[in-house]
Design an enzyme around this catalytic site. Structure first.
Site, mmCIF file in Angstrom:
data_model
loop_
_atom_site.group_PDB
_atom_site.id
_atom_site.type_symbol
_atom_site.label_atom_id
_atom_site.label_comp_id
_atom_site.label_asym_id
_atom_site.label_seq_id
_atom_site.Cartn_x
_atom_site.Cartn_y
_atom_site.Cartn_z
ATOM 1 N N HIS A 94 4.113 -35.361 -70.258
ATOM 2 C CA HIS A 94 2.652 -35.499 -70.342
ATOM 3 C C HIS A 94 1.980 -35.524 -68.974
ATOM 4 O O HIS A 94 0.837 -35.969 -68.855
ATOM 5 C CB HIS A 94 2.260 -36.759 -71.125
ATOM 6 C CG HIS A 94 2.884 -36.841 -72.484
ATOM 7 N ND1 HIS A 94 2.642 -35.907 -73.458
ATOM 8 C CD2 HIS A 94 3.755 -37.727 -73.020
ATOM 9 C CE1 HIS A 94 3.330 -36.226 -74.541
ATOM 10 N NE2 HIS A 94 4.020 -37.318 -74.294
ATOM 11 N N LYS A 108 -9.455 -45.407 -74.442
ATOM 12 C CA LYS A 108 -9.473 -44.149 -75.184
ATOM 13 C C LYS A 108 -10.143 -44.281 -76.558
ATOM 14 O O LYS A 108 -10.785 -43.339 -77.022
ATOM 15 C CB LYS A 108 -8.048 -43.626 -75.353
ATOM 16 C CG LYS A 108 -7.411 -43.138 -74.053
ATOM 17 C CD LYS A 108 -6.028 -42.557 -74.346
ATOM 18 C CE LYS A 108 -5.132 -42.506 -73.108
ATOM 19 N NZ LYS A 108 -5.485 -41.480 -72.138
ATOM 20 N N GLU A 129 -3.203 -40.496 -83.138
ATOM 21 C CA GLU A 129 -3.806 -39.167 -83.220
ATOM 22 C C GLU A 129 -2.880 -38.225 -83.953
ATOM 23 O O GLU A 129 -1.657 -38.361 -83.874
ATOM 24 C CB GLU A 129 -4.034 -38.603 -81.805
ATOM 25 C CG GLU A 129 -5.279 -39.127 -81.158
ATOM 26 C CD GLU A 129 -5.511 -38.548 -79.767
ATOM 27 O OE1 GLU A 129 -4.798 -37.625 -79.345
ATOM 28 O OE2 GLU A 129 -6.429 -39.060 -79.097
ATOM 29 N N ARG A 137 -13.485 -39.519 -62.358
ATOM 30 C CA ARG A 137 -13.153 -39.448 -60.925
ATOM 31 C C ARG A 137 -12.897 -37.986 -60.573
ATOM 32 O O ARG A 137 -12.914 -37.115 -61.452
ATOM 33 C CB ARG A 137 -11.876 -40.247 -60.668
ATOM 34 C CG ARG A 137 -10.735 -39.779 -61.585
ATOM 35 C CD ARG A 137 -9.409 -40.407 -61.249
ATOM 36 N NE ARG A 137 -8.464 -40.340 -62.353
ATOM 37 C CZ ARG A 137 -7.690 -39.310 -62.627
ATOM 38 N NH1 ARG A 137 -7.739 -38.215 -61.899
ATOM 39 N NH2 ARG A 137 -6.860 -39.346 -63.656
#
Ligand code: ADP
Ligand code: ADP
Ligand code: MG
Length: 645
Positions: free
Chosen positions: A235, A116, A200, A297
């Site tokens: 999540h 990430k 974040e 994907r």
């Protein structure tokens, strides 16, 4: 074009990929573990290869075994599905090195987006807005804490190698940071073997907006618009839809073109998804949507995009992998209607969503919004429905199959496509609420209840929606008393009476029926009026000596034990009453006819079932008040039989 394809996956996605391959005339090869020896994806494939024991790390995650299976069967290409090895660049490279076609992006593109932090660095360089935060090399606690303080709380700590909702911690205040970091790192090492994290800003009023992108080997990249996947639990996505509610054209253009820039920056080929997080506190705005990560994907929720664009994304994957250019240009793609998907899991929402295993003795999902016809059989059944509402099921199981403890407990994806969002909601709630699944518990009731929540229907959603409404949508539903009475009424009046139950026809004095279910025995009243809410339409079906009653996503199995009340006497008045409101669909006698006990007089369609009403004794039809097609109220007099002298 590829002539043969091995699918390195299981369950619904393996079946889904095979469906398109078969339509394109491509031979399909399945792989399977011990637990899946009889699985639907194995039965569906032209050929199947056993690749090891049940644990995924000894079968579906062993690249060499999969490549060997492709070699042994002469498969030219490998489709990885999602999960498992789909985002494993080393595996993709090994497939290519073995001289096979990899149905997916180049290994370098997977690597570029795999972590990430590195992905965000690249996106910043490509001019894509990213979630504000810290991506640095310095992983010391003091530095991370200082960065979090500078960003301002709440913050989200994320494992750079994370995925599937794992390795994330929301931190509310500076004092909680160190502890959250330690626990996040423990999970990151255990799940991904990498304890590095990024930080974040936690976006408030967050909505998950993602864009489907597609690239080919000729340098073309298009987007296929956005999806909204804000309804999440831990999540993880629960409900997904396309397009996103409240998305205006300017914002759509901004986010979709940012997604295309992101894909081009990594030279992307094949199907991919760029995930964004939006601050929706003032609706969706172009300057408040930030890149979160890319999934390199096909995504679980790809069907909603297929429904609104009319594109078969698996077909595109196979064409692109075969070297063809994208079948459509950007200006040939448009949004048609609204599509919504719900993930149906074998789990028990009333017990903390505990996964459930077992055999699916009954597994049927409505195929139309009106009728009681069910779609199942691994997504191979026809997708039919009312003219402008299409229901689609993607599943890897059929009735009689077993949900094993080894893999993801997703049983099916329920998808509805309609002209408008509200119609899609109606169709989806119908699918969830009328799903007749037994005895395995599912989240069907939870899904149906979620999508009809007033704020959801108004598009007032964010990623905290499910948590805020959890108690309302996860309560275990007891079979309501009125429903027991309704079933009792139906049972006491139906005919011919099955010997095992011993009910008698149309006998008003049979006022009570004893039932038992898994845990209790009670008496249902078969007389009197039963009133039930408009939103509740129970489905009652016979299962030999028992009944399955499904209402709003919950299924109960009842075993009638006996009928109390003197059967003989009161039936003697010969009045044939409607046992419930419904429609007379056949009248088989005329006034004045001589009838014998048990002879069918009329057929009533009610409660989604046909009920034959028969003569209570030998006699003549003295009165006949209805004709075929008549709508009748409960207890309405339909006919009267007078006893023969
Ligand atoms: P993400 O949640 O990572 O953003 P998706 O919504 O596409 O992306 O979910 C992918 C997840 O599905 C994987 O992380 C994995 O946990 C799960 N999964 C993997 N393989 C299968 C499978 N064959 N059937 C059902 N679920 C699977
Ligand atoms: P994963 O790889 O597990 O899918 P993501 O980075 O895609 O991880 O995040 C998963 C989910 O966590 C998102 O769909 C969103 O609901 C939530 N999330 C992620 N980043 C943020 C953020 N910065 N602010 C608020 N919510 C976030
Ligand atoms: Mg994600």
């Amino acid at each position: 074009m590829i002539k043969s394809l091995l699918i390195a996956n299981r369950g619904e996605i393996a079946c889904r990929v095979m469906r398109t391959a078969r339509r394109m005339g491509i031979r399909t090869v399945a792989v399977y573990s011990d637990a899946d020896a009889k699985a639907l994806h194995v039965r569906t494939a032209d050929e199947a290869v056993h690749i090891g024991p049940s644990p995924a790390r000894e079968s579906y995650l062993v690249g060499e075994k999969i490549i060997a299976a492709a070699k042994a069967t002469g498969a030219e290409a490998i489709h990885p599905g999602y999960g498992f090895l789909s985002e494993n660049a080393e595996f993709a490279q090994a497939v290519l090195d073995a001289g096979l076609i990899w149905v997916g992006p180049k290994p370098a593109s997977i690597t570029a987006m795999g972590l990430k932090d590195a992905a965000k660095v690249r996106m910043i360089a490509a001019g894509v807005p990213v979630t504000p935060g810290y991506l640095g090399e310095d992983q010391s606690v003091t530095r991370l804490q200082a960065e979090a303080d500078a960003i301002g709380y709440p913050v989200l700590i994320k494992a750079v190698a994370g995925g599937g909702g794992k390795g994330m911690r929301r931190v509310e205040a500076a004092a909680d940071f160190a502890e959250a970091l330690a626990s996040c790192r423990r999970e990151a090492v255990a799940s991904f073997g990498d304890d590095r994290v990024l930080i974040e800003k936690y976006i408030l009023s967050p909505r998950h907006i993602e864009v489907q992108v597609f690239g080919d080997s000729h340098g073309n990249v298009v987007h296929l618009f956005e999806r909204d996947c804000s309804l999440q639990r831990r999540h993880q996505k629960v409900i997904e839809e396309a397009p996103a509610p409240g998305m205006d054209e300017a914002t759509r253009e901004a986010v979709c073109s940012a997604a295309v820039r992101a894909a081009k920056a990594v030279d992307y080929e094949g199907a991919g998804t760029i995930e964004f997080i939006a601050d929706a506190s003032e609706g969706l705005r172009a300057d408040r949507i930030w890149f979160m990560e890319m999934n390199t994907r096909l995504q679980v929720e790809h069907p909603v995009t297929e429904e609104i664009t009319g594109v078969d994304l698996v077909e595109w994957q196979l064409r692109v992998a075969s070297g063809e250019p994208l079948p459509k240009r950007q200006d040939e793609l448009s949004i048609n209607g609204w599509a919504m998907e719900a993930r149906l899991y074998a789990e028990d929402p009333g017990r903390g969503f505990l996964p459930v295993t077992g055999m699916l003795e009954r597994f049927a999902i409505p195929s139309t919004v009106r009728a009681t016809r069910w779609l199942h059989e691994g997504g191979t059944a026809p997708m039919e429905s009312a003219p402008d509402v299409r229901l689609r099921v993607e599943t890897g199981v059929a009735e009689g199959d077993t949900i094993s403890p080894w893999y993801d407990p997703m049983v099916a994806k329920l998808i509805c496509h309609a002209e408008t969002r509200l119609e899609a909601i109606v169709g989806l709630s119908k699918m969830a609420w009328d799903a007749r699944i037994w005895p395995v518990k599912t989240n069907a009731a939870f899904l149906g209840s979620l999508v009809v929540m007033p704020d959801f229907t108004r598009g007032m959603i964010d990623t905290g929606f499910i948590d805020r409404h959890l108690d309302e949508v996860t309560a275990d539903v007891e079979m309501p008393e009125w429903l027991r009475d309704l079933v009792a009424q139906r049972l006491a009046r139906r005919d011919p009476a099955p010997a095992t139950i011993g009910f008698r026809l149309n006998a008003p004095s049979q006022t009570a029926v004893r039932f038992s279910d898994r845990s209790s025995t009670w008496t249902g009243r078969a007389d009197g009026r039963v009133s039930y809410g408009q939103e509740a339409y129970p489905i009652v079906t016979d299962e030999g000596d028992a009944l399955l009653v499904t209402m709003q996503g919950t299924t109960w199995k009842l075993t009638p034990e006996r009928v109390s009340g003197g059967a003989g006497g009161a039936a003697s008045d010969g009045a044939i009453l409607a046992p419930m409101p419904g429609k007379v669909i056949a009248v088989e006698v005329s006034a004045g006819d001589t009838v014998t006990k048990g002879q069918k007089l009329l057929v009533l369609e009610a409660m989604k079932m046909e009920h034959a009403l028969t003569a209570p004794f030998d006699g003549i039809v003295a009165e006949l008040t209805v004709t075929a097609g008549a709508q009748v109220q409960v207890e309405a007099l339909l006919a009267r039989v007078e006893a023969a002298e």
